[in-house]
Write an enzyme that holds these catalytic residues in place. Structure first.
Site, mmCIF file in Angstrom:
data_model
loop_
_atom_site.group_PDB
_atom_site.id
_atom_site.type_symbol
_atom_site.label_atom_id
_atom_site.label_comp_id
_atom_site.label_asym_id
_atom_site.label_seq_id
_atom_site.Cartn_x
_atom_site.Cartn_y
_atom_site.Cartn_z
ATOM 1 N N GLN A 238 4.574 7.157 1.366
ATOM 2 C CA GLN A 238 4.262 6.321 2.507
ATOM 3 C C GLN A 238 3.977 4.924 1.979
ATOM 4 O O GLN A 238 3.165 4.752 1.067
ATOM 5 C CB GLN A 238 3.012 6.875 3.221
ATOM 6 C CG GLN A 238 3.246 8.146 3.989
ATOM 7 C CD GLN A 238 3.975 7.878 5.277
ATOM 8 O OE1 GLN A 238 3.416 7.339 6.220
ATOM 9 N NE2 GLN A 238 5.237 8.239 5.335
ATOM 10 N N TYR B 281 6.421 8.337 9.393
ATOM 11 C CA TYR B 281 5.244 9.014 8.848
ATOM 12 C C TYR B 281 5.651 10.152 7.911
ATOM 13 O O TYR B 281 6.832 10.410 7.688
ATOM 14 C CB TYR B 281 4.358 9.507 9.999
ATOM 15 C CG TYR B 281 3.410 8.443 10.523
ATOM 16 C CD1 TYR B 281 3.542 7.108 10.157
ATOM 17 C CD2 TYR B 281 2.371 8.771 11.385
ATOM 18 C CE1 TYR B 281 2.661 6.145 10.632
ATOM 19 C CE2 TYR B 281 1.490 7.810 11.864
ATOM 20 C CZ TYR B 281 1.639 6.503 11.487
ATOM 21 O OH TYR B 281 0.772 5.555 11.948
ATOM 22 N N SER B 282 4.634 10.880 7.449
ATOM 23 C CA SER B 282 4.849 11.849 6.364
ATOM 24 C C SER B 282 5.810 12.983 6.714
ATOM 25 O O SER B 282 5.983 13.334 7.881
ATOM 26 C CB SER B 282 3.515 12.453 5.958
ATOM 27 O OG SER B 282 2.778 11.484 5.271
ATOM 28 N N LEU C 136 0.826 -1.219 0.000
ATOM 29 C CA LEU C 136 0.000 0.000 0.000
ATOM 30 C C LEU C 136 0.853 1.259 0.000
ATOM 31 O O LEU C 136 1.860 1.327 0.702
ATOM 32 C CB LEU C 136 -0.894 -0.015 1.240
ATOM 33 C CG LEU C 136 -1.755 1.221 1.523
ATOM 34 C CD1 LEU C 136 -3.130 0.812 2.055
ATOM 35 C CD2 LEU C 136 -1.079 2.180 2.494
ATOM 36 N N ASN D 142 0.435 5.556 0.557
ATOM 37 C CA ASN D 142 -0.480 6.672 0.768
ATOM 38 C C ASN D 142 0.221 7.983 0.428
ATOM 39 O O ASN D 142 0.591 8.165 -0.737
ATOM 40 C CB ASN D 142 -1.231 6.632 2.108
ATOM 41 C CG ASN D 142 -0.421 6.401 3.346
ATOM 42 O OD1 ASN D 142 0.309 5.432 3.449
ATOM 43 N ND2 ASN D 142 -0.547 7.272 4.313
ATOM 44 N N ASP D 143 0.413 8.897 1.339
ATOM 45 C CA ASP D 143 0.806 10.265 0.961
ATOM 46 C C ASP D 143 2.124 10.361 0.199
ATOM 47 O O ASP D 143 3.073 9.652 0.503
ATOM 48 C CB ASP D 143 1.013 11.141 2.202
ATOM 49 C CG ASP D 143 -0.029 10.960 3.254
ATOM 50 O OD1 ASP D 143 -0.969 10.197 3.055
ATOM 51 O OD2 ASP D 143 0.123 11.599 4.301
ATOM 52 N N GLU E 92 -3.881 17.550 8.904
ATOM 53 C CA GLU E 92 -2.769 16.732 8.421
ATOM 54 C C GLU E 92 -2.114 17.440 7.238
ATOM 55 O O GLU E 92 -2.743 18.235 6.539
ATOM 56 C CB GLU E 92 -3.277 15.352 7.979
ATOM 57 C CG GLU E 92 -3.834 14.535 9.146
ATOM 58 C CD GLU E 92 -4.163 13.090 8.769
ATOM 59 O OE1 GLU E 92 -3.840 12.198 9.555
ATOM 60 O OE2 GLU E 92 -4.753 12.858 7.698
ATOM 61 N N ARG F 105 2.119 15.998 13.572
ATOM 62 C CA ARG F 105 2.878 15.305 12.526
ATOM 63 C C ARG F 105 2.890 16.038 11.186
ATOM 64 O O ARG F 105 2.252 17.058 11.016
ATOM 65 C CB ARG F 105 2.329 13.893 12.327
ATOM 66 C CG ARG F 105 0.874 13.828 11.944
ATOM 67 C CD ARG F 105 0.453 12.373 11.630
ATOM 68 N NE ARG F 105 -0.967 12.277 11.419
ATOM 69 C CZ ARG F 105 -1.860 12.010 12.364
ATOM 70 N NH1 ARG F 105 -1.484 11.779 13.600
ATOM 71 N NH2 ARG F 105 -3.159 11.974 12.076
ATOM 72 N N ASP F 106 3.632 15.442 10.251
ATOM 73 C CA ASP F 106 3.710 15.851 8.845
ATOM 74 C C ASP F 106 4.433 17.192 8.652
ATOM 75 O O ASP F 106 3.869 18.162 8.124
ATOM 76 C CB ASP F 106 2.311 15.907 8.198
ATOM 77 C CG ASP F 106 1.500 14.645 8.450
ATOM 78 O OD1 ASP F 106 2.123 13.601 8.738
ATOM 79 O OD2 ASP F 106 0.262 14.702 8.364
HETATM 80 C C1 FRU Z 1 -2.258 11.234 6.036
HETATM 81 C C2 FRU Z 1 -1.490 10.560 7.157
HETATM 82 C C3 FRU Z 1 -0.486 11.494 7.757
HETATM 83 C C4 FRU Z 1 0.504 10.536 8.357
HETATM 84 C C5 FRU Z 1 0.525 9.425 7.336
HETATM 85 C C6 FRU Z 1 0.744 8.062 7.915
HETATM 86 O O1 FRU Z 1 -2.861 10.335 5.177
HETATM 87 O O2 FRU Z 1 -2.386 10.072 8.129
HETATM 88 O O3 FRU Z 1 -1.012 12.404 8.690
HETATM 89 O O4 FRU Z 1 1.761 11.111 8.548
HETATM 90 O O5 FRU Z 1 -0.721 9.472 6.683
HETATM 91 O O6 FRU Z 1 0.885 7.115 6.906
#
Ligand code: FRU
Length: 509
Positions: free
Chosen positions: A64, A107-108, A45, A47-48, A224, A167-168
């Site tokens: 991610q 994480y991001s 998978l 994601n960001d 986020e 985060r992020d």
């Molecule tokens: C957004 C998020 C971020 C986090 C990441 C974790 O989709 O939830 O806030 O850092 O994905 O995978």
């Protein structure tokens, strides 16, 4: 769907996993939903998008990544690079959760070029033995060969007054300082953005305070992936707030990615928006976008978004063991006070054979034989401003994915409700926009399991995932006096095992 145990979800990629990943990739590569010109997960998978930047004459992007399956397990960073934002190369693993500070995931975060290195700033998601979550902001440096070294301590520790949701980090410079904009939730469960400042990268980070966005006290229950970009003499503030509610035709997805154009006073932590916040993308699947840290353009930003939304699932590909794409890179500009989003210019180099042409409503060329090409760009000009309808991946009985503009009512609509494979229907299956000035033009990018519609030369974008079956392959269209060209799009993101690099070498243990 198979159930994942805690241990399975918490697996960290190790050298011995090489063959296992190769097998996983071999299996998903055969899927008819794998993209041909979008960045997509190598396995498992994604994601960001993270660490989007221009460094060493290449664009770098990380995502991610949970390597082992289509679930949100332990997050790693996977690295891809490109010279033109269009042809992307798999570079391999970038970060894995192997320190105490990121023991539950890397994480991001974002990236910054300095002293010949690409610095990666990310959130170390730490869990205590009792399960308590503690977020740390971390730093790592990548050299020109792609070797990455993590700093062994956090650069920012969690702040009192806020929950574990901090985060992020987005790193940028302003007034001769480094700044980090961080997403956060305060103890009253309100979404905030925090601004940190330092005159060095690895030390001296100090919380300056919350970013005060004039006219707003907070955004939902959590913010986020915040981002701030200078475009010409204006600033673009982007963020992904959670907990906003749908209003009319807007904010219908589970979570949205919004923007505001305005002025930014870093010294006093004030962002003064010109207008209320709006959604970056009005389609069914879009979230957590990030602008590149780059010195290529001063009057444009370059954006990548996640072609998905937190909490959504996409069973058709989940069952094949993989999930998610990123959207096409977009160039963002501000014209007459409005945000315009256009596909990266180099995408035009991918245009292959002309498959279809209609001029003034009359067909001049047709090599499609009524079928929807699975990887194509559809360019439409609508000089009369009349109603238009396109049905992609339709059958004799079903509309498939429909894109339409109703001239009398002024609505532009995308609708996937008449497709065989339905996903995330609790949020509805169609979206519409009232076009104040009618439909003049649209460009539609189709890539097997995705459709991105750019309306009126970038005034709006609507991005949606679709999962057509073999039976769904027809194309129908109508519209008086339209001009339309459809081009095949060539393969740009190879999913070939030969190009799956020997990147397990970069996995140290
Ligand atoms: C957004 C998020 C971020 C986090 C990441 C974790 O989709 O939830 O806030 O850092 O994905 O995978």
């Amino acid at each position: 769907m198979e159930k994942w145990s805690k241990e399975e979800l918490e697996q960290v990629l190790a050298k011995r996993d090489g063959n296992r990943l190769r097998r996983l990739h071999e299996q998903i590569r055969r899927s008819s939903w794998r993209a041909r010109y979008h960045i997509q997960t190598v396995t498992g998978l994604m994601n960001d998008p993270n660490g989007f930047s221009f460094y060493g004459n290449r664009w770098h992007l990380f995502y991610q990544w949970f390597p082992f399956g289509a679930v949100h397990g332990m997050k790693h960073w996977y690295h891809v690079s490109s010279t033109d934002l269009v042809h992307w190369k798999n570079e391999g693993l970038a970060l894995k959760p192997d320190t105490v500070y990121d023991n539950k995931g890397c994480y991001s975060g974002s990236a910054f070029v300095k002293d010949g290195h690409l610095f990666l700033v990310y959130t170390g998601n730490h869990n205590e033995a009792d399960g308590r979550r503690i977020p740390y902001q971390m730093l790592a440096a990548m050299d020109e060969e792609g070797h990455i070294q993590k700093l062994s301590r956090p650069i920012i520790k969690p702040e009192n007054g806020y929950t574990e949701h901090q985060r992020d980090p987005k790193i940028f410079t302003e007034n001769g300082y480094y700044y980090i904009l961080l997403g956060a939730q305060d103890n009253e469960k309100r979404g905030k953005m925090l601004l940190y400042r330092s005159d060095q990268l690895a030390d001296g980070w100090k919380l300056m305070g919350e970013l005060k966005v004039k006219g707003y006290d907070s955004f939902g229950y959590m913010v986020e992936c915040p981002d701030i970009e200078k475009i010409g003499n204006k600033y673009l503030l982007l963020f992904s707030p959670q907990g906003l509610h749908g209003k009319g035709d807007e904010f219908r997805n589970a979570y949205q990615n919004v923007y505001m154009i305005g002025d930014f006073d870093a010294e006093n932590l004030i962002f003064t928006p010109d207008e209320r916040y709006k959604e970056l993308d009005r389609g069914l699947d879009f979230y957590a976008a990030q602008c590149a840290n780059q010195n290529v353009y001063t009057d444009k930003a370059v954006l990548e978004g996640w072609f998905g939304v937190s909490d959504y699932s996409y069973p058709p590909t989940d069952e094949e063991g993989w999930a998610n794409l990123l959207t096409l890179p977009r160039e963002l500009s501000i014209e007459n006070g409005k945000l315009m989003q256009r596909p990266a210019a180099a995408l035009s180099s991918l245009k292959g054979k002309l498959l279809f042409e209609a001029a003034d409503g009359k067909i001049k060329e047709d090599h499609m034989y009524g079928r929807t090409p699975d990887s194509a760009v559809i360019e439409l000009n609508n000089p009369t401003g009349g109603s238009v309808s396109l049905e992609l991946f339709s059958t004799g009985l079903h509309k498939g994915f429909s894109i339409s503009y109703n001239h009398d009512r002024g609505y532009f609509t995308i609708d996937r409700s008449d497709m065989e494979n339905q996903v995330n229907t609790e949020y509805g299956s169609s979206r519409r926009i009232r076009l104040e000035n009618g439909l003049k033009s649209m460009t539609v990018y189709v890539d097997r399991s995705s459709v991105e519609v750019f309306i009126n030369n970038g005034e709006y974008v609507m991005s949606s995932r679709i999962f057509p079956t073999v039976r769904e392959h027809l194309l129908r269209m109508s519209g008086k006096g339209i001009n339309m060209k459809i081009y095949n799009i060539d393969l740009a993101v190879s999913d070939d095992d030969a190009l799956f690099p020997s990147w397990m070498e970069s996995v140290k243990k």
